[in-house]
Design a protein around this motif. Structure first.
Motif, PDB file in Angstrom:
ATOM      1  N   GLN A  72       0.547  -1.436  -0.095  1.00 33.21           N
ATOM      2  CA  GLN A  72      -0.294   0.047   0.245  1.00 33.21           C
ATOM      3  C   GLN A  72       0.732   1.064   0.156  1.00 33.21           C
ATOM      4  O   GLN A  72       0.703   2.729  -0.608  1.00 33.21           O
ATOM      5  CB  GLN A  72      -0.740  -0.479   1.197  1.00 33.21           C
ATOM      6  N   ARG A  73       2.054   0.997   0.579  1.00 34.96           N
ATOM      7  CA  ARG A  73       2.736   2.208   0.447  1.00 34.96           C
ATOM      8  C   ARG A  73       4.080   1.846  -0.520  1.00 34.96           C
ATOM      9  O   ARG A  73       4.524   3.212  -1.410  1.00 34.96           O
ATOM     10  CB  ARG A  73       3.720   2.218   2.006  1.00 34.96           C
ATOM     11  N   GLY A  74       3.820   1.486  -1.132  1.00 33.68           N
ATOM     12  CA  GLY A  74       4.329   1.393  -2.460  1.00 33.68           C
ATOM     13  C   GLY A  74       6.031   0.868  -2.230  1.00 33.68           C
ATOM     14  O   GLY A  74       6.244   1.089  -3.260  1.00 33.68           O
ATOM     15  N   ASP A  75       6.485   0.270  -1.332  1.00 37.11           N
ATOM     16  CA  ASP A  75       7.376  -0.422  -1.443  1.00 37.11           C
ATOM     17  C   ASP A  75       7.710  -1.547  -1.207  1.00 37.11           C
ATOM     18  O   ASP A  75       7.241  -2.383  -0.261  1.00 37.11           O
ATOM     19  CB  ASP A  75       7.951  -0.156   0.610  1.00 37.11           C
ATOM     20  N   MET A  76       7.966  -1.350  -2.383  1.00 34.03           N
ATOM     21  CA  MET A  76       8.367  -3.288  -3.396  1.00 34.03           C
ATOM     22  C   MET A  76       8.989  -4.134  -2.932  1.00 34.03           C
ATOM     23  O   MET A  76       9.615  -4.911  -2.684  1.00 34.03           O
ATOM     24  CB  MET A  76       8.393  -3.521  -4.783  1.00 34.03           C
ATOM     25  N   TRP A  77      10.316  -3.029  -1.895  1.00 35.29           N
ATOM     26  CA  TRP A  77      11.609  -3.352  -1.737  1.00 35.29           C
ATOM     27  C   TRP A  77      11.661  -4.557   0.162  1.00 35.29           C
ATOM     28  O   TRP A  77      11.656  -5.819   0.013  1.00 35.29           O
ATOM     29  CB  TRP A  77      12.869  -2.730  -1.573  1.00 35.29           C
ATOM     30  N   GLU A  78      10.265  -3.608   0.431  1.00 40.36           N
ATOM     31  CA  GLU A  78      10.022  -4.319   1.593  1.00 40.36           C
ATOM     32  C   GLU A  78       9.741  -5.925   1.671  1.00 40.36           C
ATOM     33  O   GLU A  78       8.987  -6.292   2.130  1.00 40.36           O
ATOM     34  CB  GLU A  78       9.411  -3.242   2.893  1.00 40.36           C
ATOM     35  N   SER A  86      -0.633  -8.671  -4.009  1.00 42.22           N
ATOM     36  CA  SER A  86      -0.351  -7.860  -3.226  1.00 42.22           C
ATOM     37  C   SER A  86       0.759  -7.074  -4.171  1.00 42.22           C
ATOM     38  O   SER A  86       1.057  -6.095  -3.766  1.00 42.22           O
ATOM     39  CB  SER A  86      -0.085  -8.070  -1.900  1.00 42.22           C
ATOM     40  N   PHE A  87       1.671  -8.228  -3.562  1.00 41.58           N
ATOM     41  CA  PHE A  87       2.889  -7.932  -4.392  1.00 41.58           C
ATOM     42  C   PHE A  87       3.267  -7.119  -5.924  1.00 41.58           C
ATOM     43  O   PHE A  87       3.441  -6.532  -5.901  1.00 41.58           O
ATOM     44  CB  PHE A  87       3.982  -9.275  -4.178  1.00 41.58           C
TER      45      PHE A  87
END
Length: 280
Positions: free
Chosen positions: A188-194, A216-217
């Motif tokens: 949701q935060r657009g943090d694909m790395w985490e 989700s990913f």
RNA sequence: GCCCACGAUAGCCGAG
């Protein structure tokens, strides 16, 4: 009576409230006393049909028939109020229960926590989490999930990690739901790395990603603008036997469109139709 | 503890 209850439950689950209700009347006519389970099942049916008024009416009838509402009965009512966004009324049920001499259980509190989680009110969710423990109840995996979701919705990812930590200390094993909630929090935060880190970790621990995990990913990749990774993930999921569904494709179409590649979006849309899925 | 009731995860759009 158990047979009747099972039947009533079947009708309620398939949204045939009129038939369930008819069965209740038939029980009464035949001189069978509906049990508190019978009533709770019917109340649950009305709640799921979104009919709070009828649900309340049934609670009334239940009491009149000399049947004492149980914890589950109250839980069902709270669930309905929460779904309807009436958090204050839902919370008031807890007091009502206590007055009636009924003890709230972990589900009672979890239902409220879920409600607050959905609207991102971590403080209130946590309040009931604490209350649950004060009552000597043990938080189970669903309760932790609700708390985790509250953290994620509130954008407090550090707190989310703290929740995972507390789960560990409490000896509660993580499951797919937990990982999916966490992964979605990062997505949701657009943090694909985490998000990728969570995906990696869950696989390492032997949990197989499901359609929720992948979608989700993919959403995380789309938000981060990495459509290449998004498409690779689609390939990955197919390889592991998880078929993309309408939501997965909608995520992709939306991702390509926001990245200003309408032709790619259209291609995904066609692929979806070829996969036999109807756009909704 | 189990039996007939109750709680958890993903996209877009619309409504507000």
């Amino acid at each position: 009576i158990v047979t009747y209850n099972i039947l009533v439950n079947a009708f309620c689950k398939t949204r045939k409230m009129d038939r369930a209700f008819g069965l209740l009347n038939r029980m009464r006519k035949e001189g069978q006393r509906p049990t508190f389970q019978t009533y709770t099942t019917i109340i649950d049916g009305f709640i799921r049909a979104g009919d709070i008024k009828m649900a309340l009416e049934m609670v009334h009838q239940m009491k009149k028939a000399g049947c004492k509402p149980s914890t589950a009965t109250y839980n069902v009512m709270m669930y309905g109020l929460v779904q309807d966004g009436q958090m204050n009324r839902a919370v008031a049920i807890i007091d009502e229960m206590v007055l009636a001499g009924i003890t709230p259980n972990e589900r009672s509190y979890t239902i409220l926590m879920e409600g607050y989680a959905c609207i991102g009110e971590l403080g209130n969710a946590y309040k009931f989490f604490k209350k649950m423990k004060e009552d000597g109840l043990k938080a189970d995996i669903v309760s932790y999930g609700a708390l985790l979701k509250a953290c994620c919705k509130a954008g407090r990812m550090q707190s989310a990690l703290a929740v995972l930590h507390e789960m560990n200390s409490a000896g509660v094993e993580r499951n797919l739901f937990i990982y999916n909630i966490l992964l979605d929090g990062w997505a949701q935060r657009g943090d694909m790395w985490e998000a990728a880190e969570v995906l990696h970790q869950m696989c390492k621990e032997g949990h197989h990603p499901d359609i929720y995990t992948y979608t989700s990913f993919i959403n995380a990749c789309c938000k981060a603008g990495d459509m290449k990774r998004a498409m690779e993930t689609v390939a990955d999921m197919k390889r592991t036997g998880v078929e993309p569904n309408i939501k997965t494709y909608t995520t992709l179409v939306h991702g390509w469109a926001s990245a200003s590649y309408p032709e790619k979006a259209l291609a995904c849309y066609h692929e979806m139709k070829e996969a036999g899925l109807k756009p909704d």
